[in-house]
Design an enzyme around this catalytic site. Structure first.
Site, PDB file in Angstrom:
ATOM      1  N   ASP A 218       0.549  -1.224  -0.178  1.00  0.00           N
ATOM      2  CA  ASP A 218       0.222  -0.120  -0.194  1.00  0.00           C
ATOM      3  C   ASP A 218       0.859   1.501  -0.231  1.00  0.00           C
ATOM      4  OD1 ASP A 218      -2.523   1.283   0.528  1.00  0.00           O
ATOM      5  OD2 ASP A 218      -1.683   1.930   1.951  1.00  0.00           O
ATOM      6  N   GLU A 280      14.647 -15.473   0.437  1.00  0.00           N
ATOM      7  CA  GLU A 280      14.527 -16.514   1.998  1.00  0.00           C
ATOM      8  C   GLU A 280      13.456 -18.061   1.451  1.00  0.00           C
ATOM      9  OE1 GLU A 280      14.249 -14.841   5.355  1.00  0.00           O
ATOM     10  OE2 GLU A 280      16.119 -13.438   4.545  1.00  0.00           O
TER      11      GLU A 280
END
Ligand code: TEU
Length: 578
Positions: A218, A280
């Site tokens: 956002d 990751e």
């Protein structure tokens, strides 16, 4: 009917994905309180699998006082009781993955809710304290600090600063001011503070561990503010994203001026480190190798500036608001499509396409306005009303050419039903803070957030078991209900399904595009191609009169019934066998 997709076709699924935006409070209500919830969404995921989308993006469902419908987050690691529990979120994720749908969640990093523990602690602490340093607290100007620290205005209207003093009930009495680019209940975080960075990265990991496939970020262009928070002569407008009163007289958005609160170079370092966090998790779940995605909600122009958000080591996608804000004009569409592909190709990112979301007037209504494709900040019952039939006809045509474009496309819930904006909402039911902060000058965004009609014959059109709906639905929506359209030839729902089936079969999202000569200026004409799957020819007639189809045309799909005689009427798109 349940359709299970080939799950997760490629590691970089987001390059071609059709992503369906669910606005949780208005999608489906399981518990009957009239506000949608996670259990309601899970129960309706079959609809999305049958529609043929690849992923779902959920607007915020986190703990929140709901001053801005959940874009005011009080706890990033919990589900608001209004929407359910963390267990409901897990169940939603599990069911979506079972159906071959990926799940993108909303991340709101620019600001927290004023009810977040951090902001409460900041109010209780003294100026200059570490608690205050997570936000943008400043002393005021003027003799007694009675003037805001700078002249910035809120995107929702009014000034962008609120003073903490006993009279505002804030609990603090030192008279400092805090910055809020949106509502006063949405204090901006200070992204120069390492603690803020660490916390939000941890929030990313929290949801990645639960199995989410990506984040819609956002106000991605807003996190970093120019040093010293300098005054600015401009004003930021909601929805249309225009930012500068010095804009060209023709109403177009100025090329680069975005103000000291937006699109600062410092944001990119944040997204580079988020990208490392996402990476990751590549291969972390069941050894599956596919990348999680970040999509920027960044109202940034020109497109070459937007492309900076999706460089190789940053986000994967950015919403293409230049496409959303195009008017109903073939030349404008050709230009924005060309420029989108050019600037995004230059950084190796896929183009994205979007026509509607929870912040703008639905495209079925925008295209029915006197200036088709103009974008008011909501519509009042007293405003000139859109032409519903014309708007829908054009919306179907626009969607059909959008879904053939190379890259990824976003759909907003209900557009597959052809839903118009609710343009005659009574003012006393409005909830959007933009309506209140503009002192009712703007209707705001409630009209595109009305609960979805599922079943024509049921109370609340099947949105909730009790028939309750948090905003009233227009009586005419029975005709738009999902069950009134399923299996009905020519319905908007069947048009979307057919287009998505062909898009997948022909791998259209993965292809390239070439403009076709030989048509009048009013026709958007292109061929998509991909060597191994074949393409389609797309003709969209945005002009006032019919045009001739090519003599050998074999029509695959049409956005409206064709009259025969080899013509393409106004406001209709066709896909032809390439
Ligand atoms: O919207 C951001 C927003 O309001 C932009 O549309 C704005 O016009 C732009 O930043 C100006 O350049 C997001 C959400 O989509 C919206 O629902 C929220 O209300 C808002 O952020 C605050 O979180």
């Amino acid at each position: 009917m349940t359709t299970v997709h080939e799950p997760f076709p490629t590691a970089e699924w987001w390059r071609t994905a059709v992503i369906y935006q669910v606005y949780p409070r208005s999608f489906a209500d399981a518990d009957g309180d009239g506000i949608g919830d996670l259990a309601g969404i899970t129960a309706r995921l079959d609809h999305l699998a049958a529609l043929g989308v690849d992923a779902v993006w959920l607007s915020p469902f986190y703990r929140s006082p709901q001053r801005d419908a959940g874009y005011d987050v009080a706890d990033y690691r919990d589900v608001d009781p209004l929407f359910g529990t963390l267990a409901d979120a897990d169940a939603l994720l599990a069911r979506a993955h079972e159906l071959g749908l990926r799940v993108v969640v909303d991340l709101v990093p620019n600001h927290t809710s004023s009810e977040h523990v951090w902001f409460q602690a900041a109010l209780a602490a003294a100026p200059g304290s570490p608690e205050r340093a997570r936000y943008l607290f400043r002393d005021g100007r003027g003799e007694n600090g009675e003037l805001p620290p700078n002249n910035w205005t809120s995107v929702f209207g009014g000034q962008a600063w609120t003073r903490v003093d006993p009279s505002t009930g804030s609990g603090a009495s030192d008279g400092q001011w805090y910055l809020h680019l949106f509502d006063s209940s949405q204090p901006d975080l200070d992204w120069t503070n390492p603690e803020v960075r660490a916390e939000l990265e941890d929030v990313l990991r929290f949801w990645l561990r639960r199995g989410v496939d990506g984040f819609r970020v956002d106000v991605a262009h807003g996190l970093v503010k120019a040093d010293g928070l300098p005054d600015w002569g401009g004003q930021v407008a909601m929805v249309d994203g225009s930012t500068d009163p010095g804009a060209p007289e023709d109403g177009s958005t100025p090329a680069t001026e975005s103000g000291p609160m937006f699109d600062q170079d410092g944001v990119h370092e944040i997204y580079r480190s988020w990208r490392r966090v996402l990476d990751e998790f590549d291969g972390a779940v069941d050894g599956e190798r596919y990348s999680r995605a970040l999509v920027a909600e960044a109202w940034v122009e020109p497109l070459s500036r937007l492309a900076r958000y999706v460089r190789d080591d940053e986000m994967q996608q950015a919403f293409n608001f230049s496409f959303l804000t195009s008017r109903w004009d073939a030349a404008e569409y050709r230009a924005v499509i060309t420029e989108s592909l050019r600037s995004l190709d230059a950084v190796g990112a896929p183009a994205t396409w979007v026509l509607s979301n929870h912040d703008v007037v639905r495209h079925a209504s925008r295209f029915g306005l006197a200036v088709p494709g103009s974008r008011p900040n909501g519509l009042f019952a007293t405003d000139p009303q859109p032409d519903e039939a014309l708007g829908l006809r054009r919306a179907r045509a626009a969607t059909l050419f959008m879904l053939a474009l190379p890259g990824s496309a976003y759909l907003y819930q209900g557009e597959e039903l052809g839903l118009p904006e609710h343009t005659t909402l009574p003012d006393d039911v409005r909830e959007d803070p933009a309506y209140f902060r503009t002192e009712h000058a703007e209707a705001g965004r409630d009209g595109c957030r009305v609960p979805i009609p599922w079943a024509a014959g049921e109370p609340g059109f099947g949105f909730s078991p009790t028939g309750k709906t948090w905003l009233p639905q227009p009586a005419g929506w029975a005709a738009y209900a999902a069950d009134a359209q399923a299996g009905v030839p020519g319905s908007t729902l069947e048009l979307y399904r057919a287009a998505l089936t062909q898009r997948r079969r022909r791998a259209l999202g993965a292809g390239g595009l070439e403009w076709l000569p030989g048509f009048t200026d009013d026709v958007v004409a292109f061929r998509t191609f991909r060597t191994d799957a074949g393409g389609v020819v797309v003709l969209a007639n945005l002009g006032a009169g019919a045009v001739a189809l090519p003599a050998d045309a074999r029509v695959l799909l049409a956005s409206a019934e064709l009259p025969g005689g080899g013509t393409l009427p106004a406001d209709v798109t066709v896909w032809l066998e390439g």
